[in-house]
Design a protein around this motif. Structure first.
Motif, PDB file in Angstrom:
ATOM      1  N   HIS A  21      -0.105   6.615  -1.730  1.00  0.00           N
ATOM      2  CA  HIS A  21       1.035   7.166  -0.983  1.00  0.00           C
ATOM      3  C   HIS A  21       2.338   6.685  -1.614  1.00  0.00           C
ATOM      4  O   HIS A  21       2.463   5.526  -1.997  1.00  0.00           O
ATOM      5  CB  HIS A  21       0.961   6.734   0.478  1.00  0.00           C
ATOM      6  N   TRP A  38       4.986   4.142   6.934  1.00  0.00           N
ATOM      7  CA  TRP A  38       3.891   4.424   7.865  1.00  0.00           C
ATOM      8  C   TRP A  38       3.131   3.187   8.301  1.00  0.00           C
ATOM      9  O   TRP A  38       2.623   3.141   9.411  1.00  0.00           O
ATOM     10  CB  TRP A  38       2.915   5.414   7.228  1.00  0.00           C
ATOM     11  N   PRO A  67       4.368   3.883   1.383  1.00  0.00           N
ATOM     12  CA  PRO A  67       3.422   3.396   2.385  1.00  0.00           C
ATOM     13  C   PRO A  67       4.067   2.659   3.560  1.00  0.00           C
ATOM     14  O   PRO A  67       3.585   2.751   4.681  1.00  0.00           O
ATOM     15  CB  PRO A  67       2.497   2.470   1.599  1.00  0.00           C
ATOM     16  N   ALA A 126      -1.613  12.547   4.289  1.00  0.00           N
ATOM     17  CA  ALA A 126      -0.873  11.296   4.149  1.00  0.00           C
ATOM     18  C   ALA A 126      -1.752  10.099   4.522  1.00  0.00           C
ATOM     19  O   ALA A 126      -1.690   9.051   3.882  1.00  0.00           O
ATOM     20  CB  ALA A 126       0.383  11.324   5.003  1.00  0.00           C
ATOM     21  N   ALA A 176      -3.958   9.435   1.631  1.00  0.00           N
ATOM     22  CA  ALA A 176      -3.187   8.840   0.537  1.00  0.00           C
ATOM     23  C   ALA A 176      -2.934   7.355   0.804  1.00  0.00           C
ATOM     24  O   ALA A 176      -3.021   6.529  -0.110  1.00  0.00           O
ATOM     25  CB  ALA A 176      -1.879   9.596   0.348  1.00  0.00           C
ATOM     26  N   LEU A 177      -2.633   6.998   2.045  1.00  0.00           N
ATOM     27  CA  LEU A 177      -2.456   5.591   2.401  1.00  0.00           C
ATOM     28  C   LEU A 177      -3.753   4.815   2.184  1.00  0.00           C
ATOM     29  O   LEU A 177      -3.762   3.748   1.578  1.00  0.00           O
ATOM     30  CB  LEU A 177      -2.021   5.454   3.859  1.00  0.00           C
TER      31      LEU A 177
END
Length: 120
Positions: free
Chosen positions: A39, A45, A42, A30, A33-34
């Motif tokens: 992601h 998170w 986003p 993750a 991905a961010l």
């Protein structure tokens, strides 16, 4: 020596208001991905979140800042430095850091230093 924050445990998404939710640490997939902008959620998170660490709640801030060298968190009311974010190892340009002893969300600004410039 600066503390390095490393993405580790998987975590679910919580829909409760921020003061009532605890968002566990981010898993490495993750985090990547961010950092890579792929992601699916986003903002679950990024920004300010409460997390559980060693049995207590702590305030954590995450931001994706490509090319940034130093990222400082400033209290928007006082202008004082609250914390410095560190790159998440292996998922740069994702930065993360705890807000000292603070456990209540607050308005903040980021002071971002790039190799040849500084932005607030």
């Amino acid at each position: 020596m600066k503390q390095q924050i490393v993405a580790n445990e998987p975590a679910p998404h919580f829909s409760e208001p921020m003061q009532e939710r605890l968002v566990p640490e981010l898993d490495f997939a993750a985090a990547c991905a961010l950092a890579e902008g792929r992601h699916g959620d986003p903002f679950a998170w990024l920004g300010m979140h409460l997390v559980e660490q060693n049995g207590r709640s702590r305030l954590l801030l995450r931001a994706v800042l490509p090319g940034a060298a130093v990222v400082e968190v400033l209290d928007a009311k006082t202008g004082r430095k609250v914390a410095e974010l560190t790159p998440v190892v292996g998922a740069e340009p994702l930065f993360s850091g705890f807000m000292g002893r603070r456990v209540k969300p607050f308005d903040y600004r980021l002071r971002i230093s790039y190799p040849q410039a500084e932005l607030v």
